[in-house]
Design a protein around this motif. Structure first.
Motif, PDB file in Angstrom:
ATOM      1  N   UNK A 177      -2.732   2.490  -4.136  1.00 45.06           N
ATOM      2  CA  UNK A 177      -2.243   3.798  -3.694  1.00 45.06           C
ATOM      3  C   UNK A 177      -3.399   4.756  -3.473  1.00 45.06           C
ATOM      4  N   UNK A 178      -3.176   5.723  -2.583  1.00 47.38           N
ATOM      5  CA  UNK A 178      -4.184   6.746  -2.328  1.00 47.38           C
ATOM      6  C   UNK A 178      -3.867   7.527  -1.063  1.00 47.38           C
ATOM      7  N   UNK A 179      -4.766   8.439  -0.717  1.00 52.35           N
ATOM      8  CA  UNK A 179      -4.599   9.222   0.503  1.00 52.35           C
ATOM      9  C   UNK A 179      -4.571   8.297   1.726  1.00 52.35           C
ATOM     10  N   UNK A 180      -3.830   8.699   2.754  1.00 51.60           N
ATOM     11  CA  UNK A 180      -3.587   7.849   3.916  1.00 51.60           C
ATOM     12  C   UNK A 180      -4.869   7.377   4.576  1.00 51.60           C
ATOM     13  N   UNK A 181      -5.735   8.299   4.974  1.00 58.07           N
ATOM     14  CA  UNK A 181      -6.954   7.921   5.686  1.00 58.07           C
ATOM     15  C   UNK A 181      -7.908   7.136   4.800  1.00 58.07           C
ATOM     16  N   UNK A 182      -8.000   7.515   3.537  1.00 55.81           N
ATOM     17  CA  UNK A 182      -8.876   6.799   2.609  1.00 55.81           C
ATOM     18  C   UNK A 182      -8.411   5.361   2.412  1.00 55.81           C
ATOM     19  N   UNK A 183      -7.102   5.132   2.365  1.00 55.96           N
ATOM     20  CA  UNK A 183      -6.595   3.778   2.169  1.00 55.96           C
ATOM     21  C   UNK A 183      -6.814   2.920   3.413  1.00 55.96           C
ATOM     22  N   UNK A 199       0.863  -1.181   0.000  1.00 52.42           N
ATOM     23  CA  UNK A 199       0.000   0.000   0.000  1.00 52.42           C
ATOM     24  C   UNK A 199       0.898   1.229   0.000  1.00 52.42           C
ATOM     25  N   UNK A 200       0.682   2.108  -0.960  1.00 50.98           N
ATOM     26  CA  UNK A 200       1.374   3.396  -0.987  1.00 50.98           C
ATOM     27  C   UNK A 200       0.384   4.464  -0.545  1.00 50.98           C
ATOM     28  N   UNK A 201       0.708   5.165   0.514  1.00 49.73           N
ATOM     29  CA  UNK A 201      -0.173   6.218   1.003  1.00 49.73           C
ATOM     30  C   UNK A 201       0.515   7.567   0.915  1.00 49.73           C
ATOM     31  N   UNK A 216       3.830   1.789   2.709  1.00 47.94           N
ATOM     32  CA  UNK A 216       4.901   2.778   2.572  1.00 47.94           C
ATOM     33  C   UNK A 216       4.259   4.156   2.492  1.00 47.94           C
ATOM     34  N   UNK A 217       4.609   5.011   3.415  1.00 45.10           N
ATOM     35  CA  UNK A 217       4.047   6.362   3.487  1.00 45.10           C
ATOM     36  C   UNK A 217       4.927   7.328   2.706  1.00 45.10           C
TER      37      UNK A 217
END
Length: 365
Positions: free
Chosen positions: A251-257, A147-149, A275-276
């Motif tokens: 991938x996507x915004x942190x909270x949305x993911x 997951x890419x945030x 991975x942030x």
């Protein structure tokens, strides 16, 4: 017999029924011509047929060799319609870069220090697993899906492409290519079409990486006609059936993911690594702008960072801020301002001045 098999069967039967009388008739067609032709004409016809057969055989052997070569490289079969492309324009073979070369490219990227640490740790783990495997030691299976945030425009796609190269060079994946999609590339508008659409993209990414941008939108629908759940279920099954041949990065915004992963228990079990990607600082954005300009053979004035930093700090607070993409847009506007200035006053067409940058930001010089 399936419908897809009945149609070619019927068509081929009709063709045979029509052509057979023509070919065998002694009154007209090839047989009649052969009987009426002179010995010289028969020899010419025989030579022409032999040349045609040899040419067809040569094309067949070339296509067969090309397909086997592509299969060895992990390329999916192109089918009958892809035969002309296979012969006339075969896929270009790209040599795999070493992990060190890929890391050098990543290290040259502006900012992203936490991301670079994560990728270096990933390479270290994969290389250790290779050594253990070579020594006959057990290697426990670890999910490679990620997951890419983070916000948009911070290099998530570029890093995903680099990871594909790393996995290819370490023989984790045969091809390591990147297939980038979003919700529109996976979800259809009618019942039964989403699974087929999702499977098409999954098969395209086989032996490589499927990169799903803004993946949280797949779980965003609450109505009965939202087919995002069907895409997720299809994706999870394909990942399970081909666990050693595909890596999926969402991938996507942190909270949305985080909410996206919570919508399906299967997602949390397969996407175990996050991975942030931090947003770029004004200093990083100035360096990105400088490099973009240099690639287009433009120079920026000394000290432009001090004039641009307040605008960057203020604009970065906007919800629609997209980091490096904003620098691309800013450079385009600065070039337009420069062109108008040079046409009006003259000057160096290779240099962008402070006044051009300020006009691009909407400020007065």
């Amino acid at each position: 017999m399936s419908k897809s098999a009945i149609v070619p069967f019927v068509v081929s039967g009709l063709v045979v029924a029509v052509l057979t009388p023509l070919l065998l008739s002694t009154e007209y067609g090839p047989a009649a011509w052969w009987n009426a032709a002179s010995t010289e004409m028969r020899w010419r016809a025989a030579i022409g047929v032999a040349v045609a057969v040899m040419a067809a055989l040569g094309l067949f052997v070339t296509a067969l060799a090309g397909r086997r070569a592509e299969a060895a490289l992990g390329q999916p079969p192109a089918g009958l319609l892809g035969l002309p492309r296979l012969i006339l324009a075969p896929r270009r073979v790209v040599e795999a870069r070493s992990p060190e070369a890929v890391i050098a490219t990543l290290e040259d990227m502006v900012g992203l220090a936490p991301v670079k640490r994560e990728v270096n740790a990933l390479i270290a783990r994969l290389e250790l697993e290779q050594r253990r495997r070579a020594e006959g030691l057990p290697v426990s299976a670890i999910s490679q899906h990620m997951i890419f945030t983070g916000p948009p425009g911070v290099g998530k796609t570029e890093v995903a492409r680099a990871i594909g190269e790393i996995f290819r060079s370490l023989e984790v994946l045969r091809r390591g290519h990147l297939v980038e999609v979003d919700r529109a590339g996976l979800v259809a508008g009618y019942v039964g079409q989403t699974a087929a659409k999702t499977l098409e993209k999954c098969r395209e990414a086989l032996d490589g990486i499927l990169f799903i941008d803004e993946a949280y939108t797949l779980a965003g629908g609450s109505g009965g006609n939202d087919f995002g759940k069907e895409a997720i279920d299809t994706l999870l099954k394909f990942m399970e059936d081909n666990r050693d041949r595909i890596i999926v990065i969402v991938a996507g915004y942190t909270n949305d993911m985080r909410r996206f992963v919570d919508t399906n228990p299967g997602l949390a079990g397969r996407f175990t690594k996050t991975i942030e990607f931090p947003p770029y600082s004004p200093k990083d954005l100035c360096e990105i702008l400088r490099r973009m300009a240099a690639r287009q053979q433009f120079t920026l004035p000394d000290g432009f960072e001090a004039r641009l930093t307040p605008w960057l700090a203020q604009r970065a607070r906007a919800d629609d801020w997209s980091n490096a993409r904003e620098m691309r847009t800013l450079l385009e506007k600065a070039r337009e301002a420069q062109a108008a200035r040079v046409a009006r006053e003259g000057g160096d067409h290779r240099r962008i001045e402070i006044v051009d940058l300020l006009r691009a930001t909407g400020e007065d010089a």
